[in-house]
Write an enzyme that holds these catalytic residues in place. Structure first.
Site, PDB file in Angstrom:
ATOM      1  N   HIS A  82     -17.288  61.366  33.285  1.00 22.16           N
ATOM      2  CA  HIS A  82     -16.991  61.320  31.847  1.00 22.16           C
ATOM      3  C   HIS A  82     -17.986  62.152  31.049  1.00 22.16           C
ATOM      4  O   HIS A  82     -18.303  61.831  29.904  1.00 22.16           O
ATOM      5  CB  HIS A  82     -16.936  59.879  31.340  1.00 22.16           C
ATOM      6  CG  HIS A  82     -15.751  59.129  31.869  1.00 22.16           C
ATOM      7  ND1 HIS A  82     -15.530  57.800  31.605  1.00 22.16           N
ATOM      8  CD2 HIS A  82     -14.711  59.514  32.647  1.00 22.16           C
ATOM      9  CE1 HIS A  82     -14.414  57.405  32.207  1.00 22.16           C
ATOM     10  NE2 HIS A  82     -13.899  58.440  32.835  1.00 22.16           N
ATOM     11  N   ASN A 126     -11.591  60.948  39.716  1.00 23.46           N
ATOM     12  CA  ASN A 126     -10.176  61.071  39.384  1.00 23.46           C
ATOM     13  C   ASN A 126      -9.496  62.121  40.256  1.00 23.46           C
ATOM     14  O   ASN A 126      -8.356  61.948  40.693  1.00 23.46           O
ATOM     15  CB  ASN A 126     -10.010  61.431  37.906  1.00 23.46           C
ATOM     16  CG  ASN A 126     -10.449  60.305  36.988  1.00 23.46           C
ATOM     17  OD1 ASN A 126     -10.405  59.134  37.354  1.00 23.46           O
ATOM     18  ND2 ASN A 126     -10.896  60.659  35.798  1.00 23.46           N
ATOM     19  N   TYR A 154     -17.655  55.383  39.783  1.00 27.21           N
ATOM     20  CA  TYR A 154     -16.901  56.619  39.978  1.00 27.21           C
ATOM     21  C   TYR A 154     -17.423  57.423  41.168  1.00 27.21           C
ATOM     22  O   TYR A 154     -16.650  58.019  41.923  1.00 27.21           O
ATOM     23  CB  TYR A 154     -16.925  57.471  38.711  1.00 27.21           C
ATOM     24  CG  TYR A 154     -15.997  56.974  37.631  1.00 27.21           C
ATOM     25  CD1 TYR A 154     -14.663  57.342  37.612  1.00 27.21           C
ATOM     26  CD2 TYR A 154     -16.462  56.135  36.627  1.00 27.21           C
ATOM     27  CE1 TYR A 154     -13.802  56.892  36.619  1.00 27.21           C
ATOM     28  CE2 TYR A 154     -15.613  55.680  35.631  1.00 27.21           C
ATOM     29  CZ  TYR A 154     -14.283  56.052  35.629  1.00 27.21           C
ATOM     30  OH  TYR A 154     -13.448  55.599  34.656  1.00 27.21           O
TER      31      TYR A 154
END
Length: 818
Positions: free
Chosen positions: A279, A221, A288
């Protein structure tokens, strides 16, 4: 066909751009034709924005290429087909509620979040030479109107975030900024200012979650947001934003706590052992982790040679991750599902798609890496691409990634790397990978540290048992076993390697947001010896059930031995252990032989194989069912086999707003082998040996010659001896003896004797001990080498004292001489 949200970023994340970091050996190498720009030159210094925006555009279109080249022609046709589909369906009528009928109303974040990527696809075709949309004025006008419409009814600074934050802060702004890059010469200044303002509102920096300012962004992210902020700054000609993006990679503003260029010891990021977690507790290298690699790599390439160039020397962490984190989990261009989390449920993002994206990102990073790294990575990528004949790379990527790949494929000086071999324990994410020349095995474990599964936003509805010891066997002759309709058709209660309470389960992840489940067990992991052999264990504590089991796996040159002991439950339901549930594809009739006798191949055939010594499945390999260790009871339960044809849909696994699967039925055939332990077993057990790639004759011979002997399979220890290798391997659940070895407490021990040389590996996969004492069953005269955590007392009763405390389940090794 719409792309899943993580694939929305693939144009940027997996798109190679040829740019070189200053001061590297590669800097003197001219760019390959059509591959992309080099560093910004001194002549660009007066206006770096235009040169870097041109570079960003080339990342989307691929730059110059030969449309007559069959590979590029196919990629161009694929781009045109998708763009034309969205173009022809686009609603241009007055009073419209959305740009596309299936994405209505456009005010909903899930709808505008998916609309921007479709506009980007059309804009890419408009900006790429050779499509029927290229340069057309009506297409440009419609794109400009479409952006205004979404910016009016959906995505603008005056709105508050609702629904899934990702659409607001990553999905929509990334696609919007990419589209603005492509159309920048034609965007009215007021429109561009409005779009930049919207992105600045919802993605002001890479550092924080906008809808939760106390939450620091990590991993993929953070990388995604850094690229968005950089593009926003270049479009706005704001020098502070590219600097903000660059510094976001290193987390300068928070003192480096969430830097993408540091090894972590908990939480999200890369670990020194090769693990990658996102996460907080999910093994996520394949999605990811790959997105992080692509985002960071793209930003490094985009800003190279400019005043905002990435200069953090710790970027070597990213370079090391290619071979440490990604190479072990890519098999012939396929990304192993054990590290793809909830993405396994995405129909349009299967293992070969994520594998191809990772290959492209590795080649992108190679463009700006030091020569030594780049040479090895190109060799790796060439091997991955050439070996994947089932789902060819060239048909999975767009023009920019294809240009990078062709430059490598057409370069005779780049030799394709062979499949890597060896044994890797990725202890920090509860994964184990064992690789041999013709096959690989990945083990998916879980514990109170690492989640058994992640589900949410309608994804991974049937992922109940994917972290309960699921065993993925990859065969070089059949690399698509898990990518070819496996997940919608496999019996989700019978995943290979798992021991399962057969209770009916409710769908997971049906509510908004994502969630994980971490079981209560401590033990998950094992030890690696000489980079070649391994032993792993997991204490199963089943979710919502009284089922408990002690499971162990032993990894050898040509075999995987699986043992189970102390299998207990009191719920009155049948408990099963699944040996294999092999995808035979749409029309498979592979020969199945038991103790030399061929079995029927019609669908629906079922048999009780109790008492069988061995079995063989054509195209897969063999199974051996050894007898019990001396002095122990025979394994309990019956061995069963089933051929069946199963039909399912991707929609049954994934109803996500932007990743939901189709309702078209998918049918595949399976051969399933399992032990039925009966209802509420007490002290149940099992043992079997997998022989990937073995012939029927070799399997039968091994069942008689017993090159691997089970020496213990009980609540104290599970152990095997491979005499040909001089190997004794054991997992101890408590203090005790096995095969002459003694351990003072829980731990995994491997000992190998070759001539007078002895090598030892010890680990504490439960992470509960501080010191472990191991006594060897033979005399050792001296120590050649030992980790600083290992103390050896040679002699007739050689004792190793291992300080396992704080080692997070990693292996401790020593080399001795008899």
């Amino acid at each position: 066909m719409a792309l899943p949200r993580r694939q929305m970023l693939a144009l940027a994340g997996a798109t190679p751009v040829l740019s070189f970091l200053p001061g590297t050996a590669a800097a003197a190498t001219p760019p390959a034709e059509g591959a992309g720009p080099g560093p910004a030159s001194a002549g660009d210094a007066a206006d770096p924005y235009d040169s870097l925006l041109a570079r960003a555009e080339q990342e989307l279109t691929g730059g110059a290429f030969d449309p007559a080249d069959p590979d590029f022609a196919a990629a161009l046709a694929a781009l045109e087909a998708e763009a034309t589909t969205w173009w022809e369906r686009l609603d241009t009528t007055q009073g419209r509620k959305a740009l596309w009928a299936d994405l209505s109303p456009a005010s909903d974040p899930g709808m505008f979040g998916q609309s921007y990527p479709r506009l980007r696809t059309i804009a890419t075709a408009w900006a790429t030479p050779g499509t029927t949309l290229t340069g057309r004025g009506d297409v440009l006008d419609t794109l400009l109107e479409g952006l205004r419409f979404l910016g009016t009814v959906g995505y603008h600074p005056g709105r508050a975030e609702t629904g899934n934050w990702w659409f607001w802060e990553i999905g929509a702004p990334r696609a919007l900024m990419d589209t603005c890059v492509l159309l920048r010469a034609h965007l009215p200044p007021a429109d561009l200012a409005a779009y930049v303002a919207a992105v600045a509102r919802f993605c002001p920096s890479p550092d924080r979650r906008t809808n939760s300012p106390s939450l620091a962004e990590t991993g993929a992210n953070r990388a995604d947001k850094a690229v968005i902020v950089a593009l926003r700054g270049l479009l706005a000609r704001d020098p502070a934003a590219p600097a903000l993006a660059r510094d976001g990679l290193s987390d300068v503003r928070d003192g480096g706590r969430n830097s993408l260029f540091r090894y972590v010891t908990s939480g999200d990021g890369f670990y020194e052992d090769g693990s990658f977690v996102q996460h907080g507790s999910v093994a996520y290298t394949g999605t990811y982790g790959s997105v992080l690699l692509g985002g960071a790599g793209q930003l490094i390439a985009l800003l190279a040679g400019s005043e905002w160039a990435v200069s953090d020397p710790a970027v070597t962490v990213l370079y090391e991750a290619v071979e440490r984190s990604f190479a072990p989990v890519v098999f012939d261009g396929v990304m192993m599902d054990a590290v793809r989390g909830r993405a396994v449920s995405r129909e349009r993002s299967r293992d070969h798609h994520d594998g191809a994206a990772t290959v492209g990102r590795v080649l992108q990073l190679a463009a700006g890496a030091p020569a030594g790294h780049a040479e090895r990575w190109r060799s790796l990528a060439k091997g991955w691409i050439l070996r994947n004949e089932a789902t060819p790379y060239k048909g999975l990527v767009g023009i920019p990634a294809l240009a990078r790949a062709k430059a490598v494929l057409d370069d005779p000086s780049v030799r394709p790397a062979e499949r890597p071999t060896g044994h890797v324990v990725l202890a920090d994410m509860d994964r184990v990978v064992h690789r041999r020349p013709g096959w690989a095995c990945a083990l998916s474990l879980s514990s109170r540290r690492i989640a058994a599964y992640e589900a949410g936003n309608g994804e991974n509805l049937h992922g109940w048992y994917t972290g309960d010891g699921m065993t993925y066997l990859y065969d070089g002759d059949d690399p698509s076993a898990f990518g070819d309709g496996f997940w919608p058709t496999v019996d989700p209660y019978r995943l290979p390697g798992t021991t399962v309470d057969t209770r009916v389960r409710a769908d997971l992840g049906t509510s908004p947001g994502t969630s994980t489940y971490r079981p209560t067990n401590a033990v998950a992991g094992g030890a690696a010896l000489d980079g070649r052999f391994g032993a792993s264990a997991m204490e199963l504590a089943a979710q919502g059930s009284t089922l408990r089991a002690r499971k162990a796996w032993f990894f050898l040159d040509n075999a995987v031995v699986a043992l189970g002991a102390d299998i207990t439950a009191s719920d009155g339901r049948t408990v099963e252990t699944v040996v294999e549930n092999r995808n035979l594809h749409a029309d498979g009739r592979q020969r199945f032989t038991v103790d030399g006798r061929r079995q029927p191949d019609e669908q629906g055939w079922r048999a009780d194989l109790s008492g069988a010594r061995w079995a063989h499945l054509e195209g897969f390999g063999g199974f051996v069912f050894p007898g019990p260790p001396r002095g122990e009871a025979a394994p309990t339960g019956s061995l069963n086999a089933l051929r069946e044809e199963r039909t399912g849909t991707w929609r049954a696994l994934n109803t996500g707003a932007d990743t939901g699967g189709g309702s078209t039925p998918v049918t595949r055939r399976y051969l399933t082998l399992w032990f039925d332990h009966g209802p509420s077993p007490s002290s149940g057990s099992y043992s079997y040996v997998l022989l990937p790639g073995a012939s029927a004759v070799a399997t039968g011979v091994q069942s008689l010659s017993r090159p691997v002997v089970v020496v213990a399979n009980n609540a104290t220890a599970q152990a095997v001896e491979a005499r040909r290798h001089g190997l004794l391997a054991a997992h101890f659940w408590q203090a005790g003896h096995a095969g002459g070895l003694y351990s003072s407490g829980p731990g995994t021990v491997l000992v190998r004797r070759t001539g007078r040389h002895v090598s030892v590996a010890v680990a504490d996969p439960g992470r509960t001990g501080t010191e472990l004492t191991v006594e060897l069953p033979f005399r050792v005269r001296r120590v050649v080498r030992a980790d600083d955590t290992v103390t050896v007392a040679p002699g007739g009763r050689t004792v190793l004292t291992v300080r396992v405390g704080g080692s997070r389940g990693h292996s401790h090794t020593a080399d001795l001489v008899q």
